[in-house]
Design an enzyme around this catalytic site. Structure first.
Site, PDB file in Angstrom:
ATOM      1  N   GLN A  24      16.528 -17.575 -83.090  1.00  0.00           N
ATOM      2  CA  GLN A  24      16.981 -18.194 -81.990  1.00  0.00           C
ATOM      3  C   GLN A  24      17.619 -19.605 -82.344  1.00  0.00           C
ATOM      4  OE1 GLN A  24      13.682 -17.091 -78.996  1.00  0.00           O
ATOM      5  NE2 GLN A  24      15.412 -17.875 -77.741  1.00  0.00           N
ATOM      6  N   HIS A 118       8.926 -11.621 -83.285  1.00  0.00           N
ATOM      7  CA  HIS A 118       9.724 -12.393 -82.323  1.00  0.00           C
ATOM      8  C   HIS A 118      11.080 -11.388 -81.778  1.00  0.00           C
ATOM      9  CE1 HIS A 118       9.422 -15.924 -79.468  1.00  0.00           C
ATOM     10  NE2 HIS A 118      10.448 -15.193 -79.081  1.00  0.00           N
ATOM     11  N   ASN A 161       5.188 -11.289 -80.454  1.00  0.00           N
ATOM     12  CA  ASN A 161       5.608 -12.018 -79.448  1.00  0.00           C
ATOM     13  C   ASN A 161       6.178 -11.150 -78.057  1.00  0.00           C
ATOM     14  OD1 ASN A 161       6.652 -14.927 -78.196  1.00  0.00           O
ATOM     15  ND2 ASN A 161       8.289 -13.449 -77.774  1.00  0.00           N
ATOM     16  N   GLU A 162       5.247 -11.579 -76.867  1.00  0.00           N
ATOM     17  CA  GLU A 162       5.787 -10.731 -75.626  1.00  0.00           C
ATOM     18  C   GLU A 162       5.870  -9.181 -75.776  1.00  0.00           C
ATOM     19  OE1 GLU A 162       8.906 -12.960 -73.578  1.00  0.00           O
ATOM     20  OE2 GLU A 162       7.450 -14.421 -72.974  1.00  0.00           O
TER      21      GLU A 162
HETATM   22  C1  BGC Z   1      10.608 -15.636 -75.260  1.00  0.00           C
HETATM   23  C2  BGC Z   1      11.615 -16.581 -75.803  1.00  0.00           C
HETATM   24  C3  BGC Z   1      12.655 -17.130 -74.798  1.00  0.00           C
HETATM   25  C4  BGC Z   1      12.149 -17.698 -73.583  1.00  0.00           C
HETATM   26  C5  BGC Z   1      12.797 -18.024 -72.454  1.00  0.00           C
HETATM   27  C6  BGC Z   1      10.335 -15.761 -73.784  1.00  0.00           C
HETATM   28  O1  BGC Z   1      10.628 -14.709 -73.184  1.00  0.00           O
HETATM   29  O2  BGC Z   1       9.490 -15.569 -76.025  1.00  0.00           O
HETATM   30  O3  BGC Z   1      12.203 -16.020 -76.841  1.00  0.00           O
HETATM   31  O4  BGC Z   1      13.725 -17.700 -75.250  1.00  0.00           O
HETATM   32  O5  BGC Z   1      10.918 -16.740 -72.992  1.00  0.00           O
HETATM   33  O6  BGC Z   1      13.620 -17.101 -71.993  1.00  0.00           O
END
Ligand code: BGC
Length: 397
Positions: A24, A118, A161-162
């Protein structure tokens, strides 16, 4: 803003920082599956990432800014597509690049919080079926083994991540979708991610000082009247499954932005008169406290680190309002005995929001022609909160 009378202080050693993710902000992540998708003729995305914030080259500026603001932690991710640009070929130069970031964080007094994955994958990994490939977990584990030597002295490591968003979007659709109905997660991917996380934790566990966990997107599901069963059924594979899998980890990352109302037929759109942010999400700072409480229960009291919380807005004073109220909710959850180790705001910089640069989440803006960074008032405010370890409302201009 909420009314409070007592100054809200935080524990000694509390981490105050900001988060980023490689794809990002770094720019030119040409070996990743996202790059390929962004530049494919039939792309579904509004714009490609391109140079992003050029943080691959300008990370010393970014780490320097985070430190000068008074923050004491910086979360960033290591890009698998750079470390292993071709299957089985590992780049020493890229490993040293990320080692340089860790060293600089330490030099500047910032605790590095390092994410190993990520959202993005090397193109070769995606081409082989991504997380559905039979050897996906082994391939991820091999990458983690190669990274281990450069992160041996890092305390906080986030494996993935997530994973819940990853299992829902399969890397094929933008996270912009979080405002609407989320697809049913692919169970095969969900299970593969849990195995990948556990394998990564085993590898990292060879170093006793490393504390590893993963970061889950909490979505504050709210049942519409009489829709409790539907809400549970909707939320379990999209969130709870991943929180439960974190029980017994060294820590659990909570990422909170919004709430989602669930009716008989799934998510109910945000009411037309509700305040919305640049992502189309409802303005709802209480999401953080709710997410933390839920995560604490489901992960059986695993210590929590807030790895993301923030707002996409062009009105920076609203970012301060949102963050202040989110932190009041966090402090309240901590007063109820929840063990929270730190707060990392999303995001340090305005960044590539998975398809568009328009939703600006940053504490710091940058000029697209010169890449010169400009901290916003919210950045200075959060820095003062960090240095005083006390939550306060900024004086009105
Ligand atoms: C993610 C980020 C994203 C942020 C805002 C999360 O889902 O880890 O990569 O930019 O939220 O949408």
């Amino acid at each position: 803003m909420s009314e409070t009378t007592m100054p809200l202080t935080f524990p000694k050693e509390f981490l105050w920082g900001a988060s980023t993710a490689a794809h990002q902000i770094e720019g030119n992540n040409v070996g990743s599956d996202w790059w390929k998708r962004e530049y494919s003729e039939k792309t579904d995305l509004s714009e490609p990432s391109g140079d992003a914030a050029d943080s691959y080259n300008r990370y010393p500026d970014d780490i320097g800014i985070a430190a000068s603001l008074g923050l004491n932690a910086y979360r960033f991710s290591i890009e698998w597509a750079r470390i292993e640009p071709e299957m089985g070929h590992f780049s020493t130069a890229q490993l040293l690049h990320y080692r340089g970031m860790i060293d600089l964080c330490r030099e500047k007094g910032l605790e590095p919080v390092v994410t190993l994955h990520h959202f993005t994958h090397p193109q070769w990994f995606a081409n082989r079926g991504g997380w559905r490939a039979p050897d996906a977990v082994d391939l991820f584990a091999r990458y983690v083994e190669k990274v281990l030597p450069i992160v041996r002295d890092v305390t906080w490591i986030c494996t993935i991540n997530e994973p819940n968003m990853l299992a829902m979007t399969r890397g094929e659709e933008g996270t912009e979708m979080a405002a609407a109905a989320l697809p049913t997660p692919d169970l095969q991917i969900s299970e593969s991610l849990v195995r990948a996380h556990k394998r990564a934790r085993e590898i990292l566990g060879q170093v006793p000082t490393i504390r590893s966990g993963w970061a889950v997107a909490t979505q504050a599901f709210h049942a519409m009247l009489g829709c409790e069963a539907e809400t549970l059924a909707y939320g379990y594979p999209r969130e709870d499954f991943f929180l439960e899998a974190a029980a017994g980890d060294d820590w659990l990352g909570v990422q909170a932005y919004l709430r989602t109302f669930i009716g008989k037929d799934g998510p109910v759109p945000v009411p037309a008169d509700a305040e919305k942010t640049l992502t189309g999400w409802e303005y709802f700072p209480a999401a953080l406290g709710i997410g933390v409480r839920h995560a604490w229960e489901l992960a059986q009291h695993t210590p929590i680190l807030i790895t993301e919380n923030g707002i996409a807005t062009a009105q920076d004073s609203r970012r301060i309002d949102y963050t202040y109220d989110a932190l009041v909710g966090l402090r309240d959850a901590m007063d109820d005995g929840i063990d929270v180790r730190g707060y990392l705001h999303w995001s340090l910089l305005d960044n590539y929001e998975w398809g568009s640069y328009k939703p600006t989440f940053g504490l710091v803006a940058w000029d697209p022609d010169t890449f010169v960074r400009s901290p916003k008032p919210s950045a200075y405010w959060l820095g003062e909160v960090a240095t005083s370890n006390t939550l306060f409302k900024p004086a009105m201009p």
